[in-house]
Scaffold this motif. Structure first.
Motif, PDB file in Angstrom:
ATOM      1  N   PRO A   1       2.661  -1.404   8.319  1.00  0.00           N
ATOM      2  CA  PRO A   1       2.819  -0.271   7.402  1.00  0.00           C
ATOM      3  C   PRO A   1       1.826  -0.280   6.260  1.00  0.00           C
ATOM      4  O   PRO A   1       1.512   0.768   5.700  1.00  0.00           O
ATOM      5  CB  PRO A   1       4.257  -0.438   6.898  1.00  0.00           C
ATOM      6  N   LEU A   2       1.310  -1.457   5.884  1.00  0.00           N
ATOM      7  CA  LEU A   2       0.363  -1.526   4.771  1.00  0.00           C
ATOM      8  C   LEU A   2      -0.989  -0.919   5.120  1.00  0.00           C
ATOM      9  O   LEU A   2      -1.793  -0.661   4.218  1.00  0.00           O
ATOM     10  CB  LEU A   2       0.182  -2.986   4.340  1.00  0.00           C
ATOM     11  N   GLU A   3      -1.252  -0.713   6.422  1.00  0.00           N
ATOM     12  CA  GLU A   3      -2.528  -0.108   6.798  1.00  0.00           C
ATOM     13  C   GLU A   3      -2.646   1.315   6.283  1.00  0.00           C
ATOM     14  O   GLU A   3      -3.739   1.851   6.156  1.00  0.00           O
ATOM     15  CB  GLU A   3      -2.677  -0.138   8.317  1.00  0.00           C
ATOM     16  N   LYS A   4      -1.495   1.953   5.995  1.00  0.00           N
ATOM     17  CA  LYS A   4      -1.517   3.328   5.497  1.00  0.00           C
ATOM     18  C   LYS A   4      -1.623   3.403   3.976  1.00  0.00           C
ATOM     19  O   LYS A   4      -1.716   4.482   3.413  1.00  0.00           O
ATOM     20  CB  LYS A   4      -0.239   4.053   5.941  1.00  0.00           C
ATOM     21  N   VAL A   5      -1.589   2.240   3.296  1.00  0.00           N
ATOM     22  CA  VAL A   5      -1.596   2.216   1.835  1.00  0.00           C
ATOM     23  C   VAL A   5      -3.017   1.979   1.341  1.00  0.00           C
ATOM     24  O   VAL A   5      -3.703   1.048   1.796  1.00  0.00           O
ATOM     25  CB  VAL A   5      -0.646   1.115   1.305  1.00  0.00           C
ATOM     26  N   GLN A   6      -3.453   2.834   0.411  1.00  0.00           N
ATOM     27  CA  GLN A   6      -4.777   2.672  -0.186  1.00  0.00           C
ATOM     28  C   GLN A   6      -4.651   1.769  -1.413  1.00  0.00           C
ATOM     29  O   GLN A   6      -3.983   2.105  -2.391  1.00  0.00           O
ATOM     30  CB  GLN A   6      -5.343   4.048  -0.587  1.00  0.00           C
ATOM     31  N   ILE A   7      -5.268   0.607  -1.347  1.00  0.00           N
ATOM     32  CA  ILE A   7      -5.197  -0.377  -2.430  1.00  0.00           C
ATOM     33  C   ILE A   7      -6.561  -0.446  -3.114  1.00  0.00           C
ATOM     34  O   ILE A   7      -7.586  -0.703  -2.466  1.00  0.00           O
ATOM     35  CB  ILE A   7      -4.802  -1.769  -1.898  1.00  0.00           C
ATOM     36  N   GLY A   8      -6.556  -0.215  -4.441  1.00  0.00           N
ATOM     37  CA  GLY A   8      -7.802  -0.285  -5.198  1.00  0.00           C
ATOM     38  C   GLY A   8      -8.024  -1.666  -5.782  1.00  0.00           C
ATOM     39  O   GLY A   8      -7.312  -2.627  -5.463  1.00  0.00           O
ATOM     40  N   GLY A   9      -9.001  -1.777  -6.683  1.00  0.00           N
ATOM     41  CA  GLY A   9      -9.279  -3.042  -7.343  1.00  0.00           C
ATOM     42  C   GLY A   9     -10.311  -3.870  -6.591  1.00  0.00           C
ATOM     43  O   GLY A   9     -10.895  -3.438  -5.579  1.00  0.00           O
ATOM     44  N   THR A  10     -10.502  -5.076  -7.069  1.00  0.00           N
ATOM     45  CA  THR A  10     -11.468  -5.981  -6.463  1.00  0.00           C
ATOM     46  C   THR A  10     -10.907  -6.564  -5.176  1.00  0.00           C
ATOM     47  O   THR A  10      -9.688  -6.513  -4.943  1.00  0.00           O
ATOM     48  CB  THR A  10     -11.798  -7.105  -7.448  1.00  0.00           C
ATOM     49  N   PRO A  11     -11.787  -7.120  -4.320  1.00  0.00           N
ATOM     50  CA  PRO A  11     -11.267  -7.758  -3.087  1.00  0.00           C
ATOM     51  C   PRO A  11     -10.226  -8.833  -3.354  1.00  0.00           C
ATOM     52  O   PRO A  11      -9.259  -8.974  -2.603  1.00  0.00           O
ATOM     53  CB  PRO A  11     -12.530  -8.324  -2.441  1.00  0.00           C
ATOM     54  N   THR A  12     -10.392  -9.603  -4.444  1.00  0.00           N
ATOM     55  CA  THR A  12      -9.409 -10.643  -4.765  1.00  0.00           C
ATOM     56  C   THR A  12      -8.060 -10.025  -5.139  1.00  0.00           C
ATOM     57  O   THR A  12      -6.999 -10.483  -4.702  1.00  0.00           O
ATOM     58  CB  THR A  12      -9.914 -11.513  -5.919  1.00  0.00           C
ATOM     59  N   GLN A  13      -8.116  -8.955  -5.960  1.00  0.00           N
ATOM     60  CA  GLN A  13      -6.885  -8.279  -6.342  1.00  0.00           C
ATOM     61  C   GLN A  13      -6.215  -7.629  -5.131  1.00  0.00           C
ATOM     62  O   GLN A  13      -4.979  -7.649  -5.009  1.00  0.00           O
ATOM     63  CB  GLN A  13      -7.178  -7.229  -7.413  1.00  0.00           C
ATOM     64  N   GLN A  14      -6.995  -7.050  -4.242  1.00  0.00           N
ATOM     65  CA  GLN A  14      -6.437  -6.438  -3.041  1.00  0.00           C
ATOM     66  C   GLN A  14      -5.728  -7.478  -2.172  1.00  0.00           C
ATOM     67  O   GLN A  14      -4.631  -7.233  -1.658  1.00  0.00           O
ATOM     68  CB  GLN A  14      -7.555  -5.760  -2.247  1.00  0.00           C
ATOM     69  N   ALA A  15      -6.344  -8.654  -2.017  1.00  0.00           N
ATOM     70  CA  ALA A  15      -5.735  -9.708  -1.202  1.00  0.00           C
ATOM     71  C   ALA A  15      -4.429 -10.198  -1.830  1.00  0.00           C
ATOM     72  O   ALA A  15      -3.426 -10.420  -1.135  1.00  0.00           O
ATOM     73  CB  ALA A  15      -6.714 -10.864  -1.024  1.00  0.00           C
ATOM     74  N   GLU A  16      -4.402 -10.387  -3.178  1.00  0.00           N
ATOM     75  CA  GLU A  16      -3.197 -10.845  -3.848  1.00  0.00           C
ATOM     76  C   GLU A  16      -2.077  -9.819  -3.742  1.00  0.00           C
ATOM     77  O   GLU A  16      -0.907 -10.165  -3.484  1.00  0.00           O
ATOM     78  CB  GLU A  16      -3.503 -11.149  -5.320  1.00  0.00           C
ATOM     79  N   LEU A  17      -2.424  -8.523  -3.948  1.00  0.00           N
ATOM     80  CA  LEU A  17      -1.400  -7.479  -3.872  1.00  0.00           C
ATOM     81  C   LEU A  17      -0.873  -7.329  -2.449  1.00  0.00           C
ATOM     82  O   LEU A  17       0.343  -7.161  -2.238  1.00  0.00           O
ATOM     83  CB  LEU A  17      -1.978  -6.153  -4.365  1.00  0.00           C
ATOM     84  N   LYS A  18      -1.769  -7.416  -1.478  1.00  0.00           N
ATOM     85  CA  LYS A  18      -1.327  -7.295  -0.093  1.00  0.00           C
ATOM     86  C   LYS A  18      -0.413  -8.448   0.298  1.00  0.00           C
ATOM     87  O   LYS A  18       0.592  -8.253   1.003  1.00  0.00           O
ATOM     88  CB  LYS A  18      -2.542  -7.246   0.838  1.00  0.00           C
ATOM     89  N   ALA A  19      -0.718  -9.658  -0.161  1.00  0.00           N
ATOM     90  CA  ALA A  19       0.153 -10.797   0.136  1.00  0.00           C
ATOM     91  C   ALA A  19       1.525 -10.616  -0.503  1.00  0.00           C
ATOM     92  O   ALA A  19       2.556 -10.955   0.089  1.00  0.00           O
ATOM     93  CB  ALA A  19      -0.497 -12.091  -0.355  1.00  0.00           C
ATOM     94  N   LEU A  20       1.551 -10.051  -1.736  1.00  0.00           N
ATOM     95  CA  LEU A  20       2.825  -9.809  -2.411  1.00  0.00           C
ATOM     96  C   LEU A  20       3.646  -8.752  -1.674  1.00  0.00           C
ATOM     97  O   LEU A  20       4.869  -8.895  -1.492  1.00  0.00           O
ATOM     98  CB  LEU A  20       2.578  -9.374  -3.854  1.00  0.00           C
ATOM     99  N   LEU A  21       2.987  -7.683  -1.228  1.00  0.00           N
ATOM    100  CA  LEU A  21       3.688  -6.615  -0.510  1.00  0.00           C
ATOM    101  C   LEU A  21       4.222  -7.108   0.833  1.00  0.00           C
ATOM    102  O   LEU A  21       5.311  -6.725   1.258  1.00  0.00           O
ATOM    103  CB  LEU A  21       2.765  -5.412  -0.314  1.00  0.00           C
TER     104      LEU A  21
END
Length: 431
Positions: A297-317
């Protein structure tokens, strides 16, 4: 012909003796379809349920257009291996002791002029409907049925349980040295014991009913058993009006080996509450990886920020992915809180329904039927009634709302004083 008993050696065969020994009584139960009472045979040896063509058209006012044509790809044979001629398939909502079982599948059987059908029941309930009725009635046993069950259905469920018994490969018995008490018209918890020689090294087990019916027609609730547990609690449903005592070491059921499925998104854990009780916890497994062919389901979510921030947020989600709904049918449910609406008086708010435009009537019926089948809503006979309001979503789909303004006008609201804005601004001074 040599007889097997003394009675069969006698040369006289009377009609009464023939009917007594050669013809048995098939259990019959009564259901309602659209308010019409239907007496049906309960056939635990049938995979399908049927209705006669004449009953469907004369009493239920069914038309040929209501029947789905499945005869081209679904062939039905009777016990004598001859093809069973039928017109097609229909789905009907049935009522059993005041409870509604939606979307029950029936085959409409073609009438034959040379067969006498006046005294025969017009319907047959096969295992496709009998099992659903059993599950629904057991779920509503204490709430809707108030702990009572019709005698015909109690006998019918005993036959359904006998027909669905699996092969006994691991026998489980009543634990302890004293009798276990199961009160009338109630659900009780008793302790079951696994034989020592069957312990060994095993994974999660599934406890199910055995080949021998229990006293009083008791019904066992299938139970997950943690690895290494020899004594575990199991729930027993007593549908009869009499108390039942289970003797020690009585055969209860069988324990089968659980099969682990890697693609399952759930994880089962066992938590020890006391020396005699365990709690089974089913939790959503963290989706650290998604199987090939399945879209996260996260493939449909547009996540901004730096690559590091994107990885941290995706792991949290991903860690808390189970709290997000992935589709319209992914609904949450809890029984921890009971909601009550206090009103100013005891006069019910009962409003007539509003007229639905004819061009939207079929769409509304289909939408409501879908909500009923998914368990989002249920039929009600409450004295309170508020009209529905039709609203179109941005994508054009129908949204079914309810106009509760009259109910809200007489609702006593809780008083929760809001903080003063000036105090909040003062607290932020020089911040």
């Amino acid at each position: 012909m040599r007889g097997g008993t003394d009675g069969s050696k006698s040369g006289t065969l009377t009609k009464e003796r023939f009917l007594e020994r050669a013809v048995g009584k098939c259990p019959e139960v009564e259901i309602y379809i659209g308010g019409v009472a239907v007496r049906c045979l309960l056939d635990t040896g049938s995979n399908v349920s049927t209705l006669t063509e004449s009953f469907f058209k004369e009493h239920l006012h069914g038309e040929d257009t209501d029947i789905h044509c499945t005869t081209k790809w679904l062939k039905i044979t009777a016990a004598n291996r001859l093809p069973l001629p039928y017109l097609g398939y229909v789905e009907l909502d049935i009522q059993v002791m005041g409870l509604t079982v939606p979307g029950c599948g029936f085959l409409v059987i073609r009438d034959h002029d040379d067969v006498e059908t006046d005294t025969a029941p017009p319907g047959i309930l096969g295992m496709n409907i009998a099992q659903r009725c059993k599950q629904l009635i057991l779920a509503e046993f204490d709430n809707a049925l108030e702990g009572t069950l019709d005698n015909d259905w109690r006998a019918a469920f005993s036959r359904v349980q006998e027909a669905t018994l699996g092969e006994a490969n691991r026998m489980v018995r009543v634990a302890g040295t004293c009798k276990s008490y199961v009160p009338a018209a109630s659900v009780a918890t008793i302790q079951a014991r696994i034989p020592r020689e069957l312990m060994g090294n095993r994974d999660i087990g599934l406890f199910e009913p055995g080949n021998t019916p229990l006293p009083g027609g008791l019904i066992l609730v299938p139970t997950l058993v943690s690895p290494g547990s020899r004594v575990f609690p199991v729930q027993v449903v007593n549908l009869s009006p009499e108390d039942v005592w289970l003797p020690s070491k009585l055969k209860l059921g069988v324990l089968t080996q659980g099969h682990h499925i890697d693609s399952s998104s759930c994880e089962v854990k066992f938590q020890r509450i006391s020396a005699d009780h365990e709690e089974v916890i089913v939790s959503q497994r963290s989706m650290t990886g998604v199987e090939p062919g399945l879209q996260c389901p996260l493939e449909k979510v547009q996540i901004g920020g730096t690559p590091t921030q994107q990885a941290e947020l995706k792991a949290l989600l991903i860690e808390y992915l189970d709290v997000f709904a992935v589709c319209d049918d992914d609904l949450g449910y809890t029984e921890n809180v009971t909601h009550e609406i206090p009103v100013s008086d005891d006069v019910p708010v009962s409003q007539p329904y509003r007229r639905i435009p004819p061009n939207q009537l079929e769409e509304v019926k289909e939408h409501i039927s879908g909500l009923l089948k998914r368990g989002v809503i249920r039929e009600s006979s409450s004295s309170y009634a508020s009209p529905v309001v039709l609203v179109r979503k941005a994508d054009g789909n129908l949204r079914l709302c309810v106009d509760y303004r009259k109910l809200n006008s007489k609702t006593r609201r809780d008083a929760f004083p809001l903080p003063r804005i000036d105090e909040s601004l003062d607290a932020l001074s020089k911040a």
